[in-house]
Design an enzyme around this catalytic site. Structure first.
Site, PDB file in Angstrom:
ATOM      1  N   ASP A  35       0.846  -1.205   0.000  1.00  0.00           N
ATOM      2  CA  ASP A  35       0.000   0.000   0.000  1.00  0.00           C
ATOM      3  C   ASP A  35       0.879   1.252   0.000  1.00  0.00           C
ATOM      4  O   ASP A  35       2.111   1.164   0.042  1.00  0.00           O
ATOM      5  CB  ASP A  35      -0.955  -0.011   1.193  1.00  0.00           C
ATOM      6  CG  ASP A  35      -0.236  -0.247   2.510  1.00  0.00           C
ATOM      7  OD1 ASP A  35       0.896   0.252   2.650  1.00  0.00           O
ATOM      8  OD2 ASP A  35      -0.793  -0.943   3.386  1.00  0.00           O
ATOM      9  N   ASP A 206       0.125   5.124 -19.653  1.00  0.00           N
ATOM     10  CA  ASP A 206      -0.148   3.766 -20.108  1.00  0.00           C
ATOM     11  C   ASP A 206      -0.595   3.757 -21.577  1.00  0.00           C
ATOM     12  O   ASP A 206      -1.448   4.562 -21.972  1.00  0.00           O
ATOM     13  CB  ASP A 206      -1.274   3.210 -19.222  1.00  0.00           C
ATOM     14  CG  ASP A 206      -1.431   1.718 -19.332  1.00  0.00           C
ATOM     15  OD1 ASP A 206      -0.473   0.996 -19.048  1.00  0.00           O
ATOM     16  OD2 ASP A 206      -2.546   1.277 -19.706  1.00  0.00           O
ATOM     17  N   GLU A 261       4.308   5.218 -22.320  1.00  0.00           N
ATOM     18  CA  GLU A 261       4.529   3.824 -22.700  1.00  0.00           C
ATOM     19  C   GLU A 261       4.072   3.680 -24.152  1.00  0.00           C
ATOM     20  O   GLU A 261       2.883   3.543 -24.430  1.00  0.00           O
ATOM     21  CB  GLU A 261       3.729   2.864 -21.810  1.00  0.00           C
ATOM     22  CG  GLU A 261       4.057   1.410 -22.131  1.00  0.00           C
ATOM     23  CD  GLU A 261       2.944   0.417 -21.797  1.00  0.00           C
ATOM     24  OE1 GLU A 261       3.247  -0.778 -21.673  1.00  0.00           O
ATOM     25  OE2 GLU A 261       1.766   0.817 -21.693  1.00  0.00           O
TER      26      GLU A 261
HETATM   27  C1  GLC Z   1       0.115  -1.463 -20.137  1.00  0.00           C
HETATM   28  C2  GLC Z   1       0.444  -1.892 -18.728  1.00  0.00           C
HETATM   29  C3  GLC Z   1      -0.077  -3.270 -18.506  1.00  0.00           C
HETATM   30  C4  GLC Z   1      -1.572  -3.253 -18.691  1.00  0.00           C
HETATM   31  C5  GLC Z   1      -1.969  -2.671 -20.032  1.00  0.00           C
HETATM   32  C6  GLC Z   1      -3.409  -2.306 -20.068  1.00  0.00           C
HETATM   33  O1  GLC Z   1       0.769  -2.208 -21.082  1.00  0.00           O
HETATM   34  O2  GLC Z   1       1.820  -1.781 -18.508  1.00  0.00           O
HETATM   35  O3  GLC Z   1       0.247  -3.774 -17.243  1.00  0.00           O
HETATM   36  O4  GLC Z   1      -2.083  -4.558 -18.583  1.00  0.00           O
HETATM   37  O5  GLC Z   1      -1.259  -1.475 -20.320  1.00  0.00           O
HETATM   38  O6  GLC Z   1      -3.668  -1.200 -19.262  1.00  0.00           O
END
Ligand code: GLC
Length: 547
Positions: A35, A206, A261
């Protein structure tokens, strides 16, 4: 103008469920899940280690179908992890120590339990209907051939009640938001302001390359059909949306950061998400993560990254070898020696490194028995809880956490490794300190050096190396190590502006013609002494070269 903080920073990813417990899940004592209070209680470890910024994976209210990446409320904290006050305390404690904190923004989709989707799904006429991506059709034929992540199933689910399909690039519990709708853009900008106003230093974003969609939703080409669409989606609409996010964060004081990402397995494509210095400040670049422990392949990845991102105006590379989505690199590479040597890639190449909690302990993936599997994407092994002590509860107050412990927790725990000066934990700390003390390693120029077949070698100089100011390309090939090591007088260990890193990825000793003093060595041998010119198999060294 001085470089922004994130160019010289070392990032550290925390998967909150697995990092440490402060007892939020149970109200007292131990808990099988980590947490926010647990993170705060262990900031001493991170300051001692020497990292600069934390990225915390999602802690939002969530049904946990994708362990937090299915968000039911973007502006709150799941009770498992604490509450907003716990977030504020954590952020304050980070800032007191000079640590920055990135929140994980999940803009591509919500949980199917998010009030927006519940409303959207309630009727075709609901005002939120168009916040998601719906298509007409019949229940037997999805609108296109897009494949969802994790399982080879269509990226579409038929909603019987309202008689349409909805798009989800990930689980069916993660419907994609419709960023072509300006109301969605405004709502997600509101989410960003919510965290920035609280003082967050920026976002890890993300699957940011997924948010724009070709309005025609065309089939993926047959040669890539079967690959999840989330690894293919690359359309101009997304760049416009990222520019909007960039304008928003740049309006805040303090160099707030967008670290995206971009899960496209081509560095050339990734590079475009930096725009003209007006899109992402930093982007993950995953092709190196998927590169095997072979010098030839690594040289290629490093050269590509330098050419496509390092030399792109307004761009700056990142380096990552482990995260919550992939087997840990200690497990992929198969030995602690290689994991140790790989640290020199992460912390020695030009760019911002992102470490994953536990790699400093040399953790292997946990072995997950079939009855303990919880992740639909098969990623439980790299998400095992961090062992803090050698005791049976490893510092968690419970002997059985939400996932099994990684291998060898009686030795591979923070307490035991901190007591062992020869451990991989101390290697990380020495390299982080060497990096922090060297403008060459933090922000300097980069030149890949010619080297024997199994060796990757490069030089970092500050200020950036001028053309022609390189070590002679043939220098590292010239056979006789004894002669190459020169007079043994060593380098000027006080000069932080010139560094050479040499990594032997071969299974035999390698000789290289570099003269200087070893600052850090992956196996701890020879530090502070003149470099002998020979590297053991899977050994890496950081050298202060003799000029
Ligand atoms: C990204 C995250 C992964 C997640 C996916 C959907 O790739 O790193 O953990 O499952 O997005 O949000």
């Amino acid at each position: 103008m001085s470089a922004p903080w994130w160019q010289s920073a070392v990032f550290y990813q925390i998967y909150p469920r697995s990092f440490a417990t402060g007892g939020a899940g149970t109200g007292a004592g131990g808990s099988p899940t980590g947490d926010l209070a647990g993170i705060e209680a262990h900031l001493d470890h991170l300051s001692w280690l020497g990292v600069d910024a934390l990225w915390i994976s999602p802690f939002y209210p969530s049904p946990q179908a994708d362990f937090g990446y299915d968000v039911a409320d973007f502006c709150d904290v799941d009770p498992t992890y604490g509450d907003l006050a716990a977030f504020d305390r954590l952020l304050g404690s980070c800032h007191e120590r000079g640590l920055r904190l990135l929140v994980d923004l999940v803009p591509n989709h919500t949980s199917d339990q998010h009030p927006w989707f519940r409303a959207a799904r309630s009727s075709r006429d609901d005002p939120k209907r168009d916040w998601y991506i719906w298509r007409d059709g019949t229940p037997d034929t999805p609108p296109n051939n897009w494949v969802a992540a994790f399982h080879p199933v269509p990226a579409w689910t038929w909603d019987d009640a309202t008689g349409q399909w909805y798009l989800h690039q990930f689980l069916r519990e993660q419907p994609d938001l419709n960023w072509a709708n300006p109301e969605v853009v405004e709502a997600m900008h509101g989410v960003m302001r919510f965290w920035l106003d609280r003082g967050a230093d920026g976002f890890r974003i993300d699957v940011v390359h997924g948010i724009g969609k070709d309005p025609e939703l065309p089939d993926d080409p047959p040669e890539v059909a079967g690959i999840p669409h989330s690894a293919l989606n690359d359309v101009p609409q997304t760049h416009e949306l990222i520019r909007g996010m960039r304008t928003l964060v740049d309006a805040y004081p303090g160099d707030r950061l967008l670290l995206g990402e971009v899960y496209l397995l081509s560095t050339e494509q990734v590079a475009t998400y930096y725009g003209d210095g007006d899109e992402l400040h930093l982007s993950f670049n995953f092709p190196p993560l998927y590169t095997r422990w072979r010098a030839k392949r690594w040289r290629q990845q490093i050269a590509d990254t330098h050419r496509l991102i390092g030399e792109r105006p307004g761009a700056w590379p990142t380096w990552v070898l482990s995260n919550h989505d992939n087997a840990r690199h200690r497990s992929r590479y198969g030995s602690e020696e290689r994991a140790r040597a790989a640290t020199f890639l992460l912390l020695g190449l030009q760019g911002s490194p992102v470490l994953y909690a536990g790699e400093e302990l040399g953790l292997d993936d946990a072995v997950i028995p079939p009855d303990r599997v919880v992740d639909p994407g098969g990623r439980d092994g790299c998400r095992a809880p961090i062992p803090w002590t050698a005791a049976p509860d490893h510092g968690w107050g419970v002997t059985d956490a939400w996932l099994p412990w990684p291998p060898d927790p009686e030795y591979r725990n923070v307490e035991t490794l901190a007591d062992d000066g020869a451990s991989i934990l101390h290697l990380y700390r020495r390299l982080l300190a060497a990096r922090a003390a060297s403008p060459a390693l933090q922000l300097g120029g980069f030149v890949l050096l010619d080297a024997p077949d199994d060796v990757v070698a490069w030089r970092r100089t500050a200020p950036p190396a001028a053309a022609g100011d390189t070590v002679g390309a043939d220098a590292l090939r010239s056979g006789d190590a004894d002669e190459a090591a020169g007079d043994g007088s060593g380098g000027d260990a006080d000069d932080p502006s010139d560094r050479i890193v040499v990594v032997n990825m071969g299974s035999a000793p390698a000789s290289v013609a570099v003269r200087g003093t070893v600052l850090v060595s992956s196996d701890g041998t020879g530090e502070g002494a003149p470099f002998t010119g020979t590297l053991a198999p899977d050994q890496a060294v950081l050298i202060v070269p003799t000029r």
